[in-house]
Scaffold this active site. Structure first.
Site, PDB file in Angstrom:
ATOM      1  N   ASP A  67       0.816  -1.218   0.000  1.00 54.79           N
ATOM      2  CA  ASP A  67       0.000   0.000   0.000  1.00 54.79           C
ATOM      3  C   ASP A  67       0.846   1.262   0.000  1.00 54.79           C
ATOM      4  OD1 ASP A  67       0.938  -0.461   2.576  1.00 54.79           O
ATOM      5  OD2 ASP A  67      -1.024  -1.016   3.364  1.00 54.79           O
ATOM      6  N   ASN A 139      -7.180  -3.809  14.399  1.00 54.21           N
ATOM      7  CA  ASN A 139      -8.575  -4.009  13.963  1.00 54.21           C
ATOM      8  C   ASN A 139      -8.710  -5.161  12.958  1.00 54.21           C
ATOM      9  OD1 ASN A 139      -7.454  -2.990  11.652  1.00 54.21           O
ATOM     10  ND2 ASN A 139      -8.787  -1.198  11.464  1.00 54.21           N
ATOM     11  N   HIS A 141      -7.013  -5.543  10.129  1.00 54.32           N
ATOM     12  CA  HIS A 141      -6.781  -5.249   8.705  1.00 54.32           C
ATOM     13  C   HIS A 141      -5.511  -5.925   8.191  1.00 54.32           C
ATOM     14  CE1 HIS A 141      -4.383  -1.192   9.359  1.00 54.32           C
ATOM     15  NE2 HIS A 141      -3.613  -2.237   9.524  1.00 54.32           N
ATOM     16  N   GLU A 146      -9.492  -2.365   5.503  1.00 53.16           N
ATOM     17  CA  GLU A 146     -10.082  -2.135   6.816  1.00 53.16           C
ATOM     18  C   GLU A 146     -11.310  -3.030   6.999  1.00 53.16           C
ATOM     19  OE1 GLU A 146      -8.188  -0.639   8.597  1.00 53.16           O
ATOM     20  OE2 GLU A 146      -7.640   1.375   7.992  1.00 53.16           O
TER      21      GLU A 146
HETATM   22  P1  PGA Z   1       2.416  -2.561  12.729  1.00 55.57           P
HETATM   23  O1  PGA Z   1       1.256  -2.453  11.657  1.00 55.57           O
HETATM   24  O2  PGA Z   1       3.383  -3.557  12.224  1.00 55.57           O
HETATM   25  O3  PGA Z   1       2.992  -1.173  12.790  1.00 55.57           O
HETATM   26  O4  PGA Z   1       1.782  -2.976  14.012  1.00 55.57           O
HETATM   27  C1  PGA Z   1       0.706  -3.602  11.122  1.00 55.57           C
HETATM   28  C2  PGA Z   1      -0.458  -3.239  10.214  1.00 55.57           C
HETATM   29  O5  PGA Z   1      -1.152  -2.259  10.488  1.00 55.57           O
HETATM   30  O6  PGA Z   1      -0.668  -3.963   9.231  1.00 55.57           O
END
Ligand code: PGA
Length: 266
Positions: A67, A139, A141, A146
């Site tokens: 992304d 969450n 995702h 999302e």
């Molecule tokens: P993080 O993010 O590795 O910073 O916890 C993971 C994500 O949001 O996919």
């Protein structure tokens, strides 16, 4: 799903690095799907170390990131292109023209939609992704898909959820514009990867990890769709695994799998 529970985040990174190296060794022109965020930094550090020790070359590798933010330039410190250059690409012998991050610099929706569709076409044109690295949001995702994202979504524009914006606030200065839109690989796109390795560490991920592995398939936890993937490896540290009901079973499975591979199963 193959669920691997290891003592520390460092062990998770080493396991992921070994898997990446396996794929690189087996393929003449490997295609890696890469992720940003705090979790894969330890993996990239390990890959850089192996490169610097002369044990790993990225010359034949092509990469596609999950992304990119809309609304900040590619050279902004918090863009995912900058992140990848900083933690991996600038530190190894990869050809930058073989590295892909969704083109999200435009503010014109038609151009962004076009770029998103082109991204999926580019992935297909190289024969698909051999190994997709993923993190997971609190969450649930994956990428910026999302909760309530369609399981068959393609690479597209996505509006970030409130919890994702809050989680990423720490990277932006108080008076700085923080993106709330992104182009993300779709869930359908991610599922086409031949293998998937998702890394999760820390107790703040425990609830999402439980929903992903033991919950019902639900777009409220986008990562739960990985239950349907033929080759999804979930690598967790103890804290991220701490809410799993069948934790002891996963540990036992892994012990037995290793014994089988060593010819030692009876
Ligand atoms: P993080 O993010 O590795 O910073 O916890 C993971 C994500 O949001 O996919």
């Amino acid at each position: 799903m193959q669920v691997i529970i290891l003592p520390t985040p460092k062990d998770v990174a080493l396991h992921a690095a070994n898997k990446v190296v396996d794929v690189i060794i087996k393929k003449t022109s490997p295609v890696l799907g890469l992720a940003t965020g705090s979790t894969p930094i330890a993996l990239y550090n390990e890959l850089v170390c192996r490169h610097q020790a002369g044990r790993l070359s990225f010359k034949s590798i092509r990469t596609f990131n999950l992304d990119e933010y809309i609304g900040i330039d590619e050279d902004h410190k918090q863009s995912y292109r900058s992140f990848m250059n900083r933690y991996l690409f600038d530190l190894v012998d990869i050809d930058l023209t073989n590295t892909h991050v969704p083109a999200a610099a435009s503010l014109d929706p038609e151009t962004l939609n076009h770029n998103a569709a082109l991204y999926d076409a580019e992935i297909s044109a190289v024969g698909g992704i051999d190994l997709q690295i993923l993190g997971i949001g609190t969450n649930g995702h994956i990428g910026f898909n999302e909760p309530t994202s369609s399981f068959s979504s393609r690479t597209r524009i996505k509006t970030l959820s409130e919890s994702t914006i809050a989680a990423n606030k720490r990277f932006f200065m108080a008076d700085e514009f923080q993106p709330y839109l992104a182009i993300t690989m779709g869930i359908g796109t991610i599922l086409e990867s031949r293998e998937i390795l998702l890394m999760a560490t820390g107790k703040e991920k425990a609830s999402a990890v439980k929903d992903m592995i033991e919950g019902p398939l639900s777009s409220m936890c986008p990562a739960s769709i990985l239950q349907t993937h033929e080759k999804a490896i979930i690598v967790l540290d103890e804290e991220a695994a701490s809410s799993l009901t069948l934790k002891e079973y996963y540990l036992w499975c892994e012990t037995k799998r290793q014994q089988l591979h060593k010819g030692n199963c009876v």
